[in-house]
Design a protein around this motif. Sequence first.
Motif, PDB file in Angstrom:
ATOM      1  N   VAL A 103       1.008  -1.186   0.195  1.00 41.05           N
ATOM      2  CA  VAL A 103      -0.017  -0.047   0.033  1.00 41.05           C
ATOM      3  C   VAL A 103       0.736   1.402  -0.187  1.00 41.05           C
ATOM      4  N   GLN A 104       0.376   2.189  -0.511  1.00 44.15           N
ATOM      5  CA  GLN A 104       1.115   3.575  -0.520  1.00 44.15           C
ATOM      6  C   GLN A 104       1.034   4.254   1.003  1.00 44.15           C
ATOM      7  N   ALA A 105       2.096   5.204   1.067  1.00 47.71           N
ATOM      8  CA  ALA A 105       1.857   5.799   2.246  1.00 47.71           C
ATOM      9  C   ALA A 105       0.946   6.598   2.294  1.00 47.71           C
ATOM     10  N   GLY A 106       0.113   6.611   3.513  1.00 50.16           N
ATOM     11  CA  GLY A 106      -1.245   7.352   3.758  1.00 50.16           C
ATOM     12  C   GLY A 106      -2.421   6.374   3.487  1.00 50.16           C
ATOM     13  N   GLY A 107      -2.160   5.156   3.048  1.00 45.04           N
ATOM     14  CA  GLY A 107      -3.409   4.153   2.580  1.00 45.04           C
ATOM     15  C   GLY A 107      -3.715   3.597   3.881  1.00 45.04           C
ATOM     16  N   SER A 108      -4.715   2.476   3.623  1.00 43.79           N
ATOM     17  CA  SER A 108      -5.073   1.772   4.826  1.00 43.79           C
ATOM     18  C   SER A 108      -5.043   0.239   4.370  1.00 43.79           C
ATOM     19  N   LEU A 109      -5.174  -0.713   5.311  1.00 41.28           N
ATOM     20  CA  LEU A 109      -5.144  -1.930   5.331  1.00 41.28           C
ATOM     21  C   LEU A 109      -5.994  -2.517   6.497  1.00 41.28           C
ATOM     22  N   ARG A 110      -6.728  -3.774   6.370  1.00 42.35           N
ATOM     23  CA  ARG A 110      -7.215  -4.248   7.520  1.00 42.35           C
ATOM     24  C   ARG A 110      -6.778  -5.761   7.672  1.00 42.35           C
ATOM     25  N   LEU A 111      -5.963  -5.901   8.798  1.00 42.54           N
ATOM     26  CA  LEU A 111      -5.614  -7.543   8.977  1.00 42.54           C
ATOM     27  C   LEU A 111      -6.582  -8.290   9.758  1.00 42.54           C
ATOM     28  N   SER A 112      -6.896  -9.462   9.479  1.00 40.66           N
ATOM     29  CA  SER A 112      -7.546 -10.404  10.166  1.00 40.66           C
ATOM     30  C   SER A 112      -6.831 -11.552  10.654  1.00 40.66           C
ATOM     31  N   CYS A 113      -7.363 -12.109  11.738  1.00 41.46           N
ATOM     32  CA  CYS A 113      -6.540 -13.275  12.372  1.00 41.46           C
ATOM     33  C   CYS A 113      -7.778 -14.325  12.868  1.00 41.46           C
ATOM     34  N   THR A 114      -7.862 -15.417  12.281  1.00 40.53           N
ATOM     35  CA  THR A 114      -8.983 -16.404  12.758  1.00 40.53           C
ATOM     36  C   THR A 114      -8.155 -17.231  13.513  1.00 40.53           C
ATOM     37  N   ALA A 115      -8.899 -17.921  14.524  1.00 39.79           N
ATOM     38  CA  ALA A 115      -8.317 -19.054  15.353  1.00 39.79           C
ATOM     39  C   ALA A 115      -9.449 -20.029  15.225  1.00 39.79           C
ATOM     40  N   PRO A 116      -9.549 -20.795  14.263  1.00 40.57           N
ATOM     41  CA  PRO A 116     -10.486 -21.875  14.219  1.00 40.57           C
ATOM     42  C   PRO A 116     -10.231 -23.026  15.451  1.00 40.57           C
ATOM     43  N   GLY A 117     -11.461 -23.534  16.218  1.00 41.20           N
ATOM     44  CA  GLY A 117     -11.155 -24.403  17.107  1.00 41.20           C
ATOM     45  C   GLY A 117     -10.716 -23.940  18.503  1.00 41.20           C
ATOM     46  N   LEU A 118     -10.564 -22.722  18.544  1.00 36.55           N
ATOM     47  CA  LEU A 118     -10.211 -22.043  19.645  1.00 36.55           C
ATOM     48  C   LEU A 118     -11.365 -21.400  20.493  1.00 36.55           C
ATOM     49  N   THR A 119     -11.288 -21.694  22.041  1.00 35.92           N
ATOM     50  CA  THR A 119     -12.299 -21.048  22.893  1.00 35.92           C
ATOM     51  C   THR A 119     -12.021 -19.669  22.902  1.00 35.92           C
ATOM     52  N   PHE A 120     -12.293 -19.011  21.762  1.00 35.69           N
ATOM     53  CA  PHE A 120     -12.076 -17.613  21.401  1.00 35.69           C
ATOM     54  C   PHE A 120     -12.118 -16.467  22.589  1.00 35.69           C
ATOM     55  N   SER A 121     -13.673 -16.575  22.902  1.00 36.39           N
ATOM     56  CA  SER A 121     -13.828 -15.581  23.971  1.00 36.39           C
ATOM     57  C   SER A 121     -13.157 -15.888  25.202  1.00 36.39           C
ATOM     58  N   ASN A 122     -12.376 -16.555  25.478  1.00 35.79           N
ATOM     59  CA  ASN A 122     -11.745 -16.817  26.729  1.00 35.79           C
ATOM     60  C   ASN A 122     -10.014 -16.351  26.755  1.00 35.79           C
ATOM     61  N   ASP A 123      -9.757 -15.634  25.605  1.00 37.14           N
ATOM     62  CA  ASP A 123      -8.372 -15.195  25.487  1.00 37.14           C
ATOM     63  C   ASP A 123      -8.049 -13.812  25.064  1.00 37.14           C
ATOM     64  N   ARG A 124      -6.839 -13.428  25.582  1.00 32.58           N
ATOM     65  CA  ARG A 124      -6.656 -12.244  25.105  1.00 32.58           C
ATOM     66  C   ARG A 124      -5.962 -12.471  23.428  1.00 32.58           C
ATOM     67  N   MET A 125      -5.832 -11.522  22.625  1.00 29.44           N
ATOM     68  CA  MET A 125      -5.504 -11.273  21.518  1.00 29.44           C
ATOM     69  C   MET A 125      -4.597 -10.238  21.147  1.00 29.44           C
ATOM     70  N   ALA A 126      -3.345 -10.323  20.273  1.00 29.03           N
ATOM     71  CA  ALA A 126      -2.814  -9.195  20.226  1.00 29.03           C
ATOM     72  C   ALA A 126      -2.029  -9.334  18.664  1.00 29.03           C
ATOM     73  N   TRP A 127      -1.410  -8.233  18.260  1.00 30.48           N
ATOM     74  CA  TRP A 127      -0.969  -7.804  17.060  1.00 30.48           C
ATOM     75  C   TRP A 127       0.584  -7.440  17.481  1.00 30.48           C
ATOM     76  N   PHE A 128       1.725  -8.050  16.701  1.00 31.75           N
ATOM     77  CA  PHE A 128       3.073  -7.987  16.911  1.00 31.75           C
ATOM     78  C   PHE A 128       3.557  -7.467  15.634  1.00 31.75           C
ATOM     79  N   ARG A 129       4.485  -7.039  15.495  1.00 32.07           N
ATOM     80  CA  ARG A 129       5.340  -6.759  13.987  1.00 32.07           C
ATOM     81  C   ARG A 129       6.812  -6.735  14.226  1.00 32.07           C
ATOM     82  N   GLN A 130       7.263  -7.478  13.203  1.00 32.51           N
ATOM     83  CA  GLN A 130       8.759  -7.559  13.033  1.00 32.51           C
ATOM     84  C   GLN A 130       9.304  -6.756  11.779  1.00 32.51           C
ATOM     85  N   ALA A 131      10.056  -6.003  11.432  1.00 32.36           N
ATOM     86  CA  ALA A 131      10.769  -5.482  10.481  1.00 32.36           C
ATOM     87  C   ALA A 131      11.915  -6.253  10.169  1.00 32.36           C
TER      88      ALA A 131
END
Length: 122
Positions: free
Chosen positions: A12-40
Amino acid sequence: QVQLVESGGGLVQAGGSLRLSCTAPGLTFSNDRMAWFRQAPGKERDFVAAISRSGVSTLYADSVKGRFNISRDNAKNTVYQQMNSLKPEDTAAYYCATDGRSVYSQDPYDYWGQGTQVTVSS
């Protein structure tokens, strides 16, 4: 074994937007903290944002406050990260993480996805 699958990365160009998604099939999802990290390339993995089990509490790195928004849909076992006003310095591989601890815990996350690449051109 907890499986996390990220998607939504891209170029994407600078100033633009993106939406990331993360799915967790089979997980008791509502019982967990979720986070995003990044590594350059050549850098350590950094915290970006986290969300509590209920979705009420969110945490952000200073570098993304006001530009990124983390949310979750427990019915779909999915966490999102809306990224706006992207900058070249946001270029990195973005990873989803989860476990059963409080969103305020300083302990490392137990489960990680494989990552999705975000590249922001100037």
